[in-house]
Design a protein around this motif. Structure first.
Motif, mmCIF file in Angstrom:
data_model
loop_
_atom_site.group_PDB
_atom_site.id
_atom_site.type_symbol
_atom_site.label_atom_id
_atom_site.label_comp_id
_atom_site.label_asym_id
_atom_site.label_seq_id
_atom_site.Cartn_x
_atom_site.Cartn_y
_atom_site.Cartn_z
ATOM 1 N N ALA A 111 -4.465 20.378 -6.825
ATOM 2 C CA ALA A 111 -5.045 19.678 -6.052
ATOM 3 C C ALA A 111 -4.170 19.111 -4.829
ATOM 4 O O ALA A 111 -4.496 18.138 -3.932
ATOM 5 N N LEU A 112 -2.761 19.599 -4.819
ATOM 6 C CA LEU A 112 -2.028 19.079 -3.902
ATOM 7 C C LEU A 112 -2.589 19.156 -2.342
ATOM 8 O O LEU A 112 -2.832 20.322 -2.221
ATOM 9 N N GLN A 113 -2.480 17.918 -1.473
ATOM 10 C CA GLN A 113 -2.943 18.118 -0.036
ATOM 11 C C GLN A 113 -1.683 17.556 0.904
ATOM 12 O O GLN A 113 -0.881 16.985 0.164
ATOM 13 N N ALA A 114 -1.847 17.891 1.913
ATOM 14 C CA ALA A 114 -0.506 17.282 3.012
ATOM 15 C C ALA A 114 -0.975 16.012 3.024
ATOM 16 O O ALA A 114 -1.899 15.530 3.618
ATOM 17 N N PRO A 115 0.354 15.152 2.846
ATOM 18 C CA PRO A 115 0.281 13.794 3.081
ATOM 19 C C PRO A 115 -0.097 13.207 4.590
ATOM 20 O O PRO A 115 0.454 14.301 5.436
ATOM 21 N N LEU A 116 -0.768 12.267 4.635
ATOM 22 C CA LEU A 116 -0.979 11.882 6.250
ATOM 23 C C LEU A 116 0.444 11.126 6.670
ATOM 24 O O LEU A 116 0.427 11.201 8.041
ATOM 25 N N ALA A 117 1.200 10.722 5.731
ATOM 26 C CA ALA A 117 2.538 9.787 6.286
ATOM 27 C C ALA A 117 3.311 10.110 5.195
ATOM 28 O O ALA A 117 3.173 10.530 3.997
ATOM 29 N N TYR A 118 4.800 9.894 5.664
ATOM 30 C CA TYR A 118 6.012 9.997 4.466
ATOM 31 C C TYR A 118 6.452 8.704 4.529
ATOM 32 O O TYR A 118 7.639 8.261 5.543
ATOM 33 N N PRO A 119 6.056 7.623 3.682
ATOM 34 C CA PRO A 119 6.836 6.178 3.934
ATOM 35 C C PRO A 119 8.120 6.263 3.618
ATOM 36 O O PRO A 119 8.765 7.039 2.857
ATOM 37 N N SER A 120 9.203 5.482 4.136
ATOM 38 C CA SER A 120 10.422 5.334 3.760
ATOM 39 C C SER A 120 10.757 5.148 2.372
ATOM 40 O O SER A 120 9.766 4.187 1.733
ATOM 41 N N LEU A 121 11.558 5.643 1.726
ATOM 42 C CA LEU A 121 11.998 5.568 0.316
ATOM 43 C C LEU A 121 13.299 4.555 0.143
ATOM 44 O O LEU A 121 14.175 4.520 0.978
ATOM 45 N N PRO A 122 13.252 3.652 -0.812
ATOM 46 C CA PRO A 122 14.240 2.757 -1.271
ATOM 47 C C PRO A 122 15.530 3.525 -1.580
ATOM 48 O O PRO A 122 15.437 4.863 -1.806
ATOM 49 N N ALA A 123 16.642 2.863 -1.526
ATOM 50 C CA ALA A 123 17.901 3.457 -1.937
ATOM 51 C C ALA A 123 18.340 3.608 -3.255
ATOM 52 O O ALA A 123 19.374 3.933 -3.710
ATOM 53 N N THR A 124 17.264 3.457 -4.178
ATOM 54 C CA THR A 124 17.611 3.426 -5.727
ATOM 55 C C THR A 124 18.025 4.845 -5.959
ATOM 56 O O THR A 124 17.618 6.193 -5.600
ATOM 57 N N ASP A 125 19.068 4.780 -7.026
ATOM 58 C CA ASP A 125 19.663 6.300 -7.457
ATOM 59 C C ASP A 125 19.651 6.159 -9.032
ATOM 60 O O ASP A 125 20.185 5.112 -9.533
ATOM 61 N N PRO A 126 18.813 7.090 -9.712
ATOM 62 C CA PRO A 126 17.643 7.891 -9.165
ATOM 63 C C PRO A 126 16.619 7.308 -8.649
ATOM 64 O O PRO A 126 15.972 6.206 -9.037
ATOM 65 N N LEU A 127 15.832 7.978 -7.570
ATOM 66 C CA LEU A 127 14.808 7.515 -7.119
ATOM 67 C C LEU A 127 13.569 7.956 -7.931
ATOM 68 O O LEU A 127 13.262 8.954 -7.985
ATOM 69 N N PRO A 128 12.751 6.928 -8.539
ATOM 70 C CA PRO A 128 11.608 7.348 -9.208
ATOM 71 C C PRO A 128 10.564 7.278 -8.326
ATOM 72 O O PRO A 128 10.219 6.984 -7.476
ATOM 73 N N LEU A 129 10.106 8.681 -8.433
ATOM 74 C CA LEU A 129 8.736 9.038 -7.601
ATOM 75 C C LEU A 129 7.540 9.754 -8.423
ATOM 76 O O LEU A 129 7.930 10.087 -9.690
ATOM 77 N N GLY A 130 6.374 9.544 -8.033
ATOM 78 C CA GLY A 130 5.072 10.142 -8.979
ATOM 79 C C GLY A 130 5.290 11.714 -8.820
ATOM 80 O O GLY A 130 5.604 12.213 -7.343
ATOM 81 N N VAL A 131 4.615 12.711 -9.384
ATOM 82 C CA VAL A 131 4.316 13.917 -9.165
ATOM 83 C C VAL A 131 3.880 14.053 -7.940
ATOM 84 O O VAL A 131 4.202 14.953 -7.077
ATOM 85 N N VAL A 132 2.775 13.501 -7.503
ATOM 86 C CA VAL A 132 1.987 13.545 -6.108
ATOM 87 C C VAL A 132 2.982 13.397 -4.884
ATOM 88 O O VAL A 132 2.844 14.039 -4.267
ATOM 89 N N ASP A 133 3.692 12.336 -5.090
ATOM 90 C CA ASP A 133 4.762 11.965 -4.115
ATOM 91 C C ASP A 133 5.815 12.980 -3.730
ATOM 92 O O ASP A 133 6.093 13.573 -2.705
ATOM 93 N N TYR A 134 6.450 13.409 -5.047
ATOM 94 C CA TYR A 134 7.306 14.271 -4.759
ATOM 95 C C TYR A 134 6.825 15.640 -4.343
ATOM 96 O O TYR A 134 7.372 16.407 -3.377
#
Length: 244
Positions: A111-134
Motif C-alpha cells: 500500500a506504499l504511496q509517495a509521501p507528501l513531504a519528507y520531514p527533517s530527521l533527528p540526529a539519533t544514531d541509529p535512527l528509529p523509523l517506521g516501515v512506512v517512513d523508511y
C-alpha cells in the motif's frame, strides 16, 4: 428472544466492548484513535440494556400479564434459533484473534504511496523509523534523507515465493478489515533462519535496490541489514502513520 434475554445480550456486548476498549485488545480490531468512540459505544449498549429491563418491568406491572402473554392466557414462545445471535458475542469474549500477519501480507499488494513531504530527521544514531517512513523515503526520495544514516526498523517477517525476506507492517485506515501491507525487502547480513510472523528489529543502511510487488507492481525498497534481533510483538501491531 424475550426482552430480558435481549437486554442480557445487549449488556454482555456492551461489557465486552468496554473490556476491549479498556485493554489493548481493541487494537486487534480498530486503530488507536477510535478508542473513545469504542468506550462510548460500550456505555450506550449497557445503558440500553438497563433501560430495556426497566421498561419491560414497568410494562408488566401496568399490563398485569407476563411476557409473551397475548392477554387471553396464551403464551407465545420465541423460536430458539434466535439464541444463535449469541454466538458472535461468545466469539468476541472468548477468542482473541491474532493481528494480521505474513499470510495476509503476501496475498495483498503493498500500500506504499509517495509521501507528501519528507520531514527533517533527528540526529539519533541509529535512527528509529517506521516501515512506512523508511519505505516512502527509500522508494520515492531515492534515499536522499537517509544517506549515510544507520536506521532501525521494526516489523514482522514475511517470505516471498522465491525466499526473499520482507519486513512488513500492516497499515490501517480505520480497522483491521482495511489493513494493507507495506513491505521492505531485506538484504545484507540477514539471519540464516527466518520464520514468518517473527518480529524483528533490524538495523541497516539505505540501498538503492528495489523490486516490484508481484501482486500489484507497487514499489518495494530494500534495506541493507547490518544487524537484526527478534523482539516481542508490539502492543499495537499495526502502523497508522500513513494516514495521520
Amino acid at each position: 428472544m424475550n426482552r430480558q434475554a435481549q437486554a442480557a445480550v445487549l449488556f454482555l456486548v456492551g461489557a465486552a466492548v468496554l473490556h476491549a476498549g479498556l485493554t489493548d485488545l481493541y487494537l486487534r480490531y480498530v486503530k488507536a484513535g477510535l478508542r473513545p468512540l469504542l468506550l462510548a459505544a460500550g456505555v450506550v449498549l449497557i445503558m440500553a440494556a438497563v433501560a430495556t429491563v426497566w421498561y419491560e418491568r414497568r410494562g408488566r406491572g401496568e399490563a398485569g400479564h407476563g411476557e409473551g402473554d397475548d392477554g387471553h392466557g396464551h403464551v407465545h414462545r420465541e423460536p430458539r434459533v434466535a439464541w444463535l445471535l449469541v454466538l458472535p458475542l461468545l466469539a468476541l469474549i472468548l477468542v482473541s484473534p491474532p493481528a494480521l500477519g505474513s499470510y495476509s501480507a503476501m496475498h495483498a499488494g503493498t500500500a506504499l504511496q509517495a509521501p507528501l513531504a519528507y520531514p527533517s530527521l533527528p540526529a539519533t544514531d541509529p535512527l528509529p523509523l517506521g516501515v512506512v517512513d523508511y519505505a516512502g523515503r527509500a522508494a520515492y526520495d531515492h534515499g536522499r534523507t537517509l544517506a549515510h544514516r544507520r536506521v532501525e526498523v521494526t516489523g514482522f517477517v514475511a517470505l516471498a515465493k522465491d525466499g526473499t525476506p520482507y519486513l512488513v507492517r500492516m497499515a490501517l485506515n480505520c480497522c483491521a478489515a482495511d489493513a494493507q501491507p507495506v513491505k521492505i525487502g531485506l538484504t545484507g547480513h540477514i539471519p540464516p533462519v527466518l520464520q514468518p510472523d517473527t518480529w524483528l528489529q533490524v538495523t541497516g543502511t539505505y540501498t538503492a535496490k528495489q523490486t516490484k510487488d508481484p501482486v500489484n507492481d507497487g514499489r518495494i525498497p530494500f534495506l541493507d541489514v547490518t544487524a537484526a534481533k527478534p523482539v516481542p510483538t508490539p502492543h499495537d501491531p499495526y502502523d497508522e502513520s500513513w494516514n495521520n
